[in-house]
Design an enzyme around this catalytic site. Structure first.
Site: not given
Ligand code: 13P
Ligand code: ZN
Length: 270
Positions: A116, A139, A141, A169, A210
């Site tokens: 990314e 980033h 999840h 909040e 995602h």
């Molecule tokens: P990477 O292992 O390449 O960082 O990818 C993980 C991910 O969350 C892709 O969106």
């Molecule tokens: Zn990801």
């Protein structure tokens, strides 16, 4: 030279990644992080003119030539970072051509920056233009945030309103609302460009089915934004099936905005 594993930026990054794993948000190699470092500070730990190898990039980062970033490696598990930072993380400097990452430290198994990297570096470019104190792109999840994108209307207005209604909040922490990208293939220049474009207006961008991007002037700020969104999403997921009767009303949100002097997204309230 001082020991880079004891550098405050390294210690804090490793702690943050470990915490993200512990929260259950970064399964396997899920998630990635990049931190813009100060060259003078890095020079206490590394010779910043000593390049280990060149890593080609598929996008134009000429707006940040010479800047140095600590970046998670692609395919690496947040779970493992604390035990071997040099294997799982790298420090790169953007080369003169704007298309090469010059490896200064890390990725010791021949690894590369996150897939990314376009989303990270293009978002750094966007945010630095808005706020010179910007430093971090995160980033991850987060479970409830992703769940919410599976069942909720994905319009930015609708999703922001729901997040604001769940807890006092939310509007205080992200008065500008959240951006949302519909599902797209990840790891591409396209999703990177789309994310950077979204981050012109908001500091949070959800990726449907995602995860989430958050930005900030330091790790705490980026993480704090994301955990506040995730908490609101969790409240939503816990209560939606029972029927939400007492969500915060538009009138109450306006009252809050007045009390805290918030510059909020006016068009998001009725
Ligand atoms: P990477 O292992 O390449 O960082 O990818 C993980 C991910 O969350 C892709 O969106
Ligand atoms: Zn990801």
């Amino acid at each position: 030279m001082k020991n880079i594993l004891e550098a405050p930026f390294m210690v804090e990054t490793v702690r943050t990644l470990t915490n993200l794993y512990r929260l259950g948000w970064d399964e396997r190699n899920g998630g990635n992080l990049s931190v813009l470092l100060d060259e003078e500070e890095v020079s206490q730990y590394l010779d910043t003119s000593c390049v280990i190898r060149d890593i080609p990039m598929t996008f134009d980062a000429s707006a940040i030539v010479g800047k140095i970033f600590l970046v998670t490696g692609t395919g690496k598990y947040f779970k493992n970072v604390q035990y071997d930072p040099a294997h799982n993380l790298g420090i790169i400097k953007i080369g003169e051509d704007g298309r090469t990452a010059k490896l200064l430290w890390g990725y010791t198994d021949g690894g590369r920056p996150t897939s990314e990297l376009p989303a990270h570096l293009l978002s750094h470019i966007t945010r630095l233009a808005i706020d010179p104190s910007h430093r971090v792109v995160m980033h991850t999840h987060p479970t409830n945030t992703i769940a919410m994108t599976l069942i909720h209307d994905l319009s930015e207005r609708a999703i922001t309103r729901t997040l604001w209604q769940m807890q006092t909040e939310s509007i205080v922490v992200f008065p500008e609302g959240v951006a949302v990208l519909p599902w797209m293939a990840c790891g591409t220049n396209e999703i990177g460009e789309a994310t950077a474009e979204k981050l012109k207006k908001e500091r949070i961008c959800l990726w449907a089915a995602h995860g989430i991007y958050g930005v900030g002037k330091d790790l705490d700020e980026a993480f704090g934004l994301i955990e506040t969104v995730e908490k609101a999403a969790q409240l939503y997921m816990l209560s939606v099936n029972a029927g939400i009767k007492n969500g915060i009303t538009d009138e109450q949100l306006k009252e809050l905005a007045g009390v805290f002097g918030l510059d909020y997204r006016k068009e998001y309230l009725d």
